[in-house]
Enzyme design. Sequence first.
Site, PDB file in Angstrom:
ATOM      1  N   LYS A  49       2.227  -3.747 -10.746  1.00  0.00           N
ATOM      2  CA  LYS A  49       2.666  -4.961 -11.306  1.00  0.00           C
ATOM      3  C   LYS A  49       2.517  -5.084 -12.871  1.00  0.00           C
ATOM      4  CE  LYS A  49       2.772  -6.353  -7.061  1.00  0.00           C
ATOM      5  NZ  LYS A  49       3.811  -6.294  -6.273  1.00  0.00           N
ATOM      6  N   TYR A 263       0.143  -8.609   7.428  1.00  0.00           N
ATOM      7  CA  TYR A 263      -0.050  -8.513   6.102  1.00  0.00           C
ATOM      8  C   TYR A 263      -1.699  -8.469   5.691  1.00  0.00           C
ATOM      9  CZ  TYR A 263      -0.029  -9.068   0.994  1.00  0.00           C
ATOM     10  OH  TYR A 263      -0.567  -9.010  -0.433  1.00  0.00           O
ATOM     11  N   TYR A 289      -1.659  -2.304   0.191  1.00  0.00           N
ATOM     12  CA  TYR A 289      -0.318  -1.785  -0.118  1.00  0.00           C
ATOM     13  C   TYR A 289      -0.264  -0.108   0.134  1.00  0.00           C
ATOM     14  CZ  TYR A 289       1.073  -6.250  -1.733  1.00  0.00           C
ATOM     15  OH  TYR A 289       1.338  -7.431  -1.620  1.00  0.00           O
TER      16      TYR A 289
END
Length: 332
Positions: A49, A263, A289
């Site tokens: 990010k 998730y 992730y």
Amino acid sequence: MDLTKFAKISLGHFPTPIEPLTRLTEHLDGPEIWIKRDDCTGLSTGGNKTRKLEYLMADAKAQGADMVLTQGATQSNHARQTAAAAARLGMKCHLLLEDRTGYEEQDYRLNGNVLLDELHGATTESRPGGADMHAALLEATERKRQEGFKAYAIPGGGSNPIGALGYVNAMAETIAQTNALGLTFDCLVHATGSAGTQAGLVAGAAIMRPDMVILGIGVRAPQAKQEENVFQLAQKTAELLGHTNVVQRDAVKANCDYIGQGYGMAHETTIEAIHLLAQLDGILLDPVYSAKGMAGLIGLVRAGHFKKGQRILFLHTGGQAALFGYFKRLQA
């Protein structure tokens, strides 16, 4: 392609290294596997990010913002890095965190990224799983404006065309590095969620290196939805750069067989990937992730999709801080 016309604030350590995963390659007895270490970007333990935030925070500053808001899951890597970027730039940060897992353990709710959010000075509010987080973000942003802040909303994952520029830039960086190393890769594999990382890579590849195969390993959405989200964002990102109709639909590839129960829920293949990389190559993956992305790569090697004689590049998107929220689930 000219990225210099877009405002950008330096927040990370670049270029990130590309290095061989020698022992994992030997263990799997398949293709030659290398890794690009975007866990080493430097901002609050690093992660993908940071690249997006270099453009998003520059845009926020250009608009006169003194507060940024964003949303994500409880153990959001994006929220943590946004809070860190805001702290570095002297801005306020407000986070909306969604309970996507239902995990009740104190470690999950108070440790890992949640602890770092607090240390960076961010304020937070919680939302139940399944909430309309985009609508909640817009509502909270307007509320903060009514309170007198010049508030700027960053979408979940930093995934809009401005944020995706970070991974167009990463593609240019990767091409330069691989050329300098004299290497070619048959495929670049990475975890894909909010779509911004993959969209930036796909847009960048379409403009600079159309033969680069990019495979996202899904962490949340079904394949058709994930691929469509990536395709739409990749198109918009390329258009922002002045390149229309360069992104082909068949260039967007996602494998969503490694999501598990949902998730943020660590499947047994996810946990295996964490242990393998830690014990074979001394690299830490995160449960949400990067480990699901690596689980997908390992599974595809074992299934014969990737074979000896090929060379694969895995993009490590960071997130190791989340490991401390998954203590009970990571016990060997």
